[in-house]
Design a protein around this motif. Sequence first.
Motif, PDB file in Angstrom:
ATOM      1  N   UNK A  41      54.468 -42.876  28.714  1.00 10.18           N
ATOM      2  CA  UNK A  41      53.941 -42.977  27.347  1.00 10.18           C
ATOM      3  C   UNK A  41      53.868 -44.443  26.916  1.00 10.18           C
ATOM      4  N   UNK A  42      54.958 -45.162  27.188  1.00  9.85           N
ATOM      5  CA  UNK A  42      55.013 -46.575  26.792  1.00  9.85           C
ATOM      6  C   UNK A  42      53.963 -47.392  27.551  1.00  9.85           C
ATOM      7  N   UNK A  43      53.832 -47.084  28.842  1.00  9.25           N
ATOM      8  CA  UNK A  43      52.862 -47.814  29.660  1.00  9.25           C
ATOM      9  C   UNK A  43      51.445 -47.607  29.156  1.00  9.25           C
ATOM     10  N   UNK A  44      51.140 -46.393  28.714  1.00  8.80           N
ATOM     11  CA  UNK A  44      49.800 -46.117  28.193  1.00  8.80           C
ATOM     12  C   UNK A  44      49.577 -46.872  26.883  1.00  8.80           C
ATOM     13  N   UNK A  45      50.606 -46.875  26.025  1.00  8.99           N
ATOM     14  CA  UNK A  45      50.471 -47.608  24.758  1.00  8.99           C
ATOM     15  C   UNK A  45      50.173 -49.083  25.013  1.00  8.99           C
ATOM     16  N   UNK A  46      50.783 -49.622  26.063  1.00 11.43           N
ATOM     17  CA  UNK A  46      50.658 -51.060  26.320  1.00 11.43           C
ATOM     18  C   UNK A  46      49.444 -51.406  27.189  1.00 11.43           C
ATOM     19  N   UNK A  47      48.821 -50.396  27.793  1.00 14.48           N
ATOM     20  CA  UNK A  47      47.736 -50.678  28.744  1.00 14.48           C
ATOM     21  C   UNK A  47      46.526 -51.274  28.028  1.00 14.48           C
ATOM     22  N   UNK A  48      45.859 -52.177  28.699  1.00  7.64           N
ATOM     23  CA  UNK A  48      44.637 -52.774  28.163  1.00  7.64           C
ATOM     24  C   UNK A  48      43.502 -51.763  28.299  1.00  7.64           C
ATOM     25  N   UNK A  49      42.702 -51.583  27.226  1.00 10.65           N
ATOM     26  CA  UNK A  49      41.585 -50.635  27.367  1.00 10.65           C
ATOM     27  C   UNK A  49      40.569 -51.192  28.357  1.00 10.65           C
ATOM     28  N   UNK A  50      39.880 -50.239  29.005  1.00  9.45           N
ATOM     29  CA  UNK A  50      39.015 -50.600  30.129  1.00  9.45           C
ATOM     30  C   UNK A  50      37.937 -51.629  29.776  1.00  9.45           C
ATOM     31  N   UNK A  51      37.292 -51.482  28.601  1.00  9.54           N
ATOM     32  CA  UNK A  51      36.206 -52.414  28.250  1.00  9.54           C
ATOM     33  C   UNK A  51      36.741 -53.845  28.187  1.00  9.54           C
ATOM     34  N   UNK A  52      37.979 -53.983  27.725  1.00 12.48           N
ATOM     35  CA  UNK A  52      38.548 -55.326  27.584  1.00 12.48           C
ATOM     36  C   UNK A  52      39.088 -55.805  28.941  1.00 12.48           C
ATOM     37  N   UNK A  53      39.735 -54.911  29.687  1.00 14.58           N
ATOM     38  CA  UNK A  53      40.261 -55.292  31.009  1.00 14.58           C
ATOM     39  C   UNK A  53      39.111 -55.752  31.908  1.00 14.58           C
ATOM     40  N   UNK A  54      37.961 -55.083  31.802  1.00 17.86           N
ATOM     41  CA  UNK A  54      36.814 -55.463  32.636  1.00 17.86           C
ATOM     42  C   UNK A  54      36.361 -56.885  32.292  1.00 17.86           C
ATOM     43  N   UNK A  55      36.465 -57.240  31.013  1.00 11.41           N
ATOM     44  CA  UNK A  55      36.090 -58.604  30.619  1.00 11.41           C
ATOM     45  C   UNK A  55      37.093 -59.627  31.130  1.00 11.41           C
ATOM     46  N   UNK A  56      38.387 -59.260  31.086  1.00 15.51           N
ATOM     47  CA  UNK A  56      39.398 -60.151  31.688  1.00 15.51           C
ATOM     48  C   UNK A  56      39.017 -60.411  33.149  1.00 15.51           C
ATOM     49  N   UNK A  57      38.758 -59.312  33.862  1.00 15.68           N
ATOM     50  CA  UNK A  57      38.513 -59.411  35.304  1.00 15.68           C
ATOM     51  C   UNK A  57      37.292 -60.278  35.598  1.00 15.68           C
ATOM     52  N   UNK A  58      36.250 -60.143  34.762  1.00 16.36           N
ATOM     53  CA  UNK A  58      35.028 -60.923  35.002  1.00 16.36           C
ATOM     54  C   UNK A  58      35.295 -62.414  34.910  1.00 16.36           C
ATOM     55  N   UNK A  59      36.230 -62.809  34.047  1.00 15.98           N
ATOM     56  CA  UNK A  59      36.546 -64.237  33.944  1.00 15.98           C
ATOM     57  C   UNK A  59      37.047 -64.770  35.277  1.00 15.98           C
ATOM     58  N   UNK A  60      37.940 -63.996  35.888  1.00 19.53           N
ATOM     59  CA  UNK A  60      38.508 -64.441  37.163  1.00 19.53           C
ATOM     60  C   UNK A  60      37.423 -64.496  38.236  1.00 19.53           C
ATOM     61  N   UNK A  61      36.582 -63.460  38.271  1.00 21.38           N
ATOM     62  CA  UNK A  61      35.522 -63.450  39.283  1.00 21.38           C
ATOM     63  C   UNK A  61      34.555 -64.612  39.037  1.00 21.38           C
TER      64      UNK A  61
END
Length: 397
Positions: free
Chosen positions: A74-94
Amino acid sequence: MDAATARLLLTPEATALLERLPAYDTIEPLSFGSRLRREGADGELVAAVLSQAELRLAARRKLGDFAQGMLFTREGLEQATRLTVAARHARRFRDAGTTRVADLTAGLGADAMALAALGLAVVAFERDEATALLADHNLRHWDDALVVLADSMETVRGVDGVDAVFADPARRTGRGRRHDPRDYSPALDDVLALRDQFPALGVKVGPGIPHDALPTSTPDAPVEAQWVSVDGDVVEAGLWCGPLAAHGGRGALVISGDEAHELTGEPTPGEAGTLGEFVVEPDGAVIRAGLVGPLAESVGAHLVDPRIAYLTSASEVHTPFARTYRVLESLPYSTSRLASALHARGVGRVEIKKRGVDVTPERLRPQLKLRGSASATVILTRIADRHTALIVEPVGG
Ligand SMILES: C[S@@+](CC[C@H](N)C(=O)[O-])C[C@H]1O[C@@H](n2cnc3c(N)ncnc32)[C@H](O)[C@@H]1O
């Protein structure tokens, strides 16, 4: 969740049970659980699997179809980054050309999954055993994604081949959120200190981070600070260092449905002007980024008051960074004056917005004793140091 429950969820029995479970919102969990137990399933297993079904359903809002194959706490889900935002994080690295990213704070692996999905290799550290076990499961489809059960701050400097670092420090305690970045786990300063070895470093921080806690940006070591809102909620600020920084200033990224718009600039105080026909409410990301002044300038508006984040304009403002309202009536604020103005308009339902005044909308609403069939929006604020109520209507629906 303890590690024993996480292990139980990874057994073939749990997997089989989870696979045949109907969607959580189509079952009555108590009677469904009793039925499974009558059919011979172990009680502990049934409880663990039912709670996964519930979490999966909740996770769809953040993680879309990815949620279906994942395991959660439950806690992990609350803290997880939503996919639309995580995908943007990932694009920066790529886009910065990095190839192997150390995720210092894997959690359930949402950010690590987004990195792996773009073809980057990931070493994801997690120091909580149950969370690490579930992250390992969640990342199982990517051969180049490795979960390490360890304290990343003690380990990351010695890992081969890592050319970038991402961290999303834990910001919650049993008593709520931590706003002081020294209290994050790991502490922001400790993460930023890794820049000597990993200049390509990104950190997700709380949107309420005090601006004086932001690292200094220099031409040699730029830091971009970007506040992000999704459908009106400010969800995070990202600090992007070195090659991950698109510029060395502040940004507000406003994501709404499939659209995203970014306002960049330096925080500058805006000028106040007299109240015009329209009031403009900046998106929370713009406010948190300190970019209300630059927004006002870019749309030809003024602040209603030097210390209040509402703008005003003589003409309609169309921008993805704010909502515009037409002012129908402006009155010095008192409960009785506002009540009679709303009664005169036949208003029965009211949305109350406020900024810079000490009013609790939930307490005020019943005091207004509204009865009509019309609805209205009221903005309570301070204009030229006077408490003011504005009865407004949204422009453009
Ligand atoms: C906010 S969550 C990360 C969520 C993750 N970004 C996601 O999207 O799923 C932070 C996680 O970092 C872990 N953590 C905190 N300090 C750590 C450390 N020094 N080493 C490894 N993990 C750590 C916590 O146990 C927690 O699971």
